[in-house]
Write an enzyme that holds these catalytic residues in place. Structure first.
Site, mmCIF file in Angstrom:
data_model
loop_
_atom_site.group_PDB
_atom_site.id
_atom_site.type_symbol
_atom_site.label_atom_id
_atom_site.label_comp_id
_atom_site.label_asym_id
_atom_site.label_seq_id
_atom_site.Cartn_x
_atom_site.Cartn_y
_atom_site.Cartn_z
ATOM 1 N N GLU A 89 0.826 -1.200 0.000
ATOM 2 C CA GLU A 89 0.000 0.000 0.000
ATOM 3 C C GLU A 89 0.869 1.262 0.000
ATOM 4 O OE1 GLU A 89 -4.260 0.044 1.714
ATOM 5 O OE2 GLU A 89 -2.981 0.801 3.298
ATOM 6 N N GLU A 92 2.207 1.649 -3.447
ATOM 7 C CA GLU A 92 1.133 2.115 -4.329
ATOM 8 C C GLU A 92 0.882 3.611 -4.130
ATOM 9 O OE1 GLU A 92 -2.618 0.183 -3.642
ATOM 10 O OE2 GLU A 92 -3.587 1.196 -5.334
ATOM 11 N N CYS A 109 -8.281 -2.060 3.636
ATOM 12 C CA CYS A 109 -8.171 -3.194 4.574
ATOM 13 C C CYS A 109 -9.518 -3.670 5.088
ATOM 14 C CB CYS A 109 -7.352 -2.790 5.785
ATOM 15 S SG CYS A 109 -5.711 -2.262 5.390
ATOM 16 N N SER A 129 -7.323 1.837 -2.748
ATOM 17 C CA SER A 129 -6.117 1.037 -2.974
ATOM 18 C C SER A 129 -6.538 -0.316 -3.531
ATOM 19 C CB SER A 129 -5.377 0.836 -1.645
ATOM 20 O OG SER A 129 -4.434 -0.210 -1.763
ATOM 21 N N LYS A 168 -15.545 -9.941 7.071
ATOM 22 C CA LYS A 168 -14.508 -10.830 6.517
ATOM 23 C C LYS A 168 -15.119 -12.158 6.078
ATOM 24 C CE LYS A 168 -10.595 -8.403 7.038
ATOM 25 N NZ LYS A 168 -10.523 -7.592 8.196
ATOM 26 N N GLU A 171 -16.044 -11.429 2.652
ATOM 27 C CA GLU A 171 -14.860 -11.213 1.816
ATOM 28 C C GLU A 171 -14.236 -12.528 1.342
ATOM 29 O OE1 GLU A 171 -11.335 -9.646 3.721
ATOM 30 O OE2 GLU A 171 -10.933 -8.371 2.005
ATOM 31 N N GLU A 176 -13.410 -12.336 -7.014
ATOM 32 C CA GLU A 176 -12.191 -11.645 -7.485
ATOM 33 C C GLU A 176 -10.961 -12.105 -6.719
ATOM 34 O OE1 GLU A 176 -15.705 -10.142 -7.074
ATOM 35 O OE2 GLU A 176 -14.469 -9.227 -5.565
ATOM 36 N N CYS A 315 -11.088 -2.060 14.189
ATOM 37 C CA CYS A 315 -11.365 -3.490 14.379
ATOM 38 C C CYS A 315 -11.434 -3.896 15.847
ATOM 39 C CB CYS A 315 -10.306 -4.327 13.681
ATOM 40 S SG CYS A 315 -10.209 -4.017 11.908
HETATM 41 FE FE1 SF4 Z 1 -13.879 -3.190 8.970
HETATM 42 FE FE2 SF4 Z 1 -15.077 -3.540 11.323
HETATM 43 FE FE3 SF4 Z 1 -14.233 -5.643 9.931
HETATM 44 FE FE4 SF4 Z 1 -12.439 -4.010 11.094
HETATM 45 S S1 SF4 Z 1 -13.951 -5.293 12.149
HETATM 46 S S2 SF4 Z 1 -12.357 -4.831 8.995
HETATM 47 S S3 SF4 Z 1 -13.463 -2.033 10.871
HETATM 48 S S4 SF4 Z 1 -15.863 -4.229 9.300
#
Ligand code: SF4
Length: 392
Positions: A89, A92, A109, A129, A168, A171, A176, A315
């Protein structure tokens, strides 16, 4: 957005997260699979909350021991991939500044933030990014770099991430993210709460476990990596390395960037490093991110680099962390204490800048080549999707 904050605050417990614990247990029980577990930075200051430890205590060593007791074959650290993220990053960002690329650049992130942009600002996807999140970089490198070193077929490697996060879980399924070898980087993403439940259900006496260390190489990290878990942490980690790269090795540059720390929703700071002016903005909580975008569009503010975390405080306050009652929150400043736990770890690390991580240097020297180079692009970068209500 899948950030899960609705689950974390639901007063009746009517909203639940999707659990993946049974899939993880089945993988551990399969002798044909090598199961690698990778916890995120914020997990180590949240996991102890409901396991007999003080709120915000750093339980990294007990966490590693518990993961081994649960049967995982390898315990690596997403902090290692956070250091890799800064290499990518930071390179970049400097490239965009020098080559006249799309600016300002937003961090990438946080998958909740990414999904928010895909739905609400698809015209600004070029400002994000292209770096994958540390979770995805970690899984991608386990199933390429590490699997090749170990002589393992990546299809026999199962990567389980432990995250403070519900986004996540979405994700890991994004198309992709598929690697050139056909594998998804991460197979299952469980939350801190799910891991806490697994520890309790296994009868592990967490509070008396002796500390253990991560497995070597993909478990080695710096102080810059661990602060990723608090709002402003990605920004500070990037600034630590960018300052050295722009000013040159040996130059007298700051290590700590206090102005980007703290729980305010929007923090602005400008730094002069190596002849470059960097106007930074750090936003935590999507409502604050939207305020920043509207102010940018109105021409009221201008930045070069913007960090956004969907969860208020970052987080450490993710919806996958142990949930406290409002009364506990009022008494305990839970997210502030967890963030303080991460900064405490950082202060005691022998290396505090990502580019100083010897195992990350070895990764580039032996395998990837240059940051943002051809091979790095395939494993560590991604693309985004303009979404509407039919494409969630
Ligand atoms: Fe984003 Fe919240 Fe997940 Fe951290 S815990 S990556 S701030 S959604």
């Amino acid at each position: 957005m899948a950030c899960g904050q609705c689950v974390a605050v639901c007063p009746t417990g009517a909203l639940m997260l999707k659990r993946s614990v049974d899939d993880v247990r089945a993988a551990i029980a399969d002798p044909a699979k090598t199961v690698v577990v990778v916890p995120a930075p914020a997990v180590r200051v949240g996991l102890g909350d409901k396991l007999g430890m003080p709120v915000g205590a750093n339980v990294e060593g007990k966490m590693v021991a518990a993961l081994r007791h649960l049967g995982f074959d390898k315990v690596f650290d997403v902090d290692w991939a956070a250091d890799v993220t800064i290499m990518e990053e930071g390179t970049e960002l400097i490239g965009r500044i020098k080559d006249g690329g799309t600016m300002p650049m937003f961090t990438s992130c946080c998958p909740g933030w990414i999904k928010y942009m895909e739905h609400n600002h698809p015209d600004m996807l070029g400002n994000l990014s292209t770096c994958r999140s540390p979770q995805q970089m970690m899984g991608g490198l386990v199933k390429t770099y590490w699997a090749e070193k170990e002589g393992l077929d990546p299809k026999d490697v199962v990567v389980v991430s432990v995250m403070p996060c519900t986004a996540k879980k979405f994700e890991v399924s994004r198309e992709e993210q598929i690697l050139e070898n056909g594998c998804m980087p991460v197979d299952f993403s469980i939350t801190t709460r799910e891991l806490s439940d697994m520890i309790v259900e296994a009868g592990i006496m967490f509070d008396v476990l002796p500390d253990e260390a991560f497995d070597p190489v993909l478990g080695d990290s710096t102080g810059a990596a661990v602060i990723f878990g608090a709002t402003g942490g990605v920004m500070e980690a990037a600034l630590r390395t960018a300052a050295v790269v722009l000013a040159g090795e040996g130059a007298d540059v700051p290590l700590v960037f206090e102005d980007v720390r703290g729980m305010e929703g929007v923090k602005e700071a400008t730094y002069e490093v190596g002849g470059v002016t960097l106007r930074t903005c750090t936003a935590s909580g999507l409502v604050n991110a939207e305020k920043v975008i509207r102010a940018m569009e109105a021409g009221e503010v201008a930045y070069d680099f913007i960090e956004v975390m969907a969860c208020p405080g970052g987080c450490v306050n993710g919806a996958g962390q142990p949930v406290h009652t409002p009364a506990e929150h009022a008494l305990g400043n839970v997210k502030g204490r967890r963030a303080a736990g991460l900064y405490g770890i950082d202060e005691n690390m022998p290396r505090r800048r990502s580019h100083e991580n010897p195992e990350v240097k070895a990764l580039y020297a032996d395998y990837l080549g240059e940051p943002c180079g051809h091979k790095a692009h395939h494993i560590l970068h991604t693309t985004y999707v303009a979404r509407d209500k039919h494409n969630v």
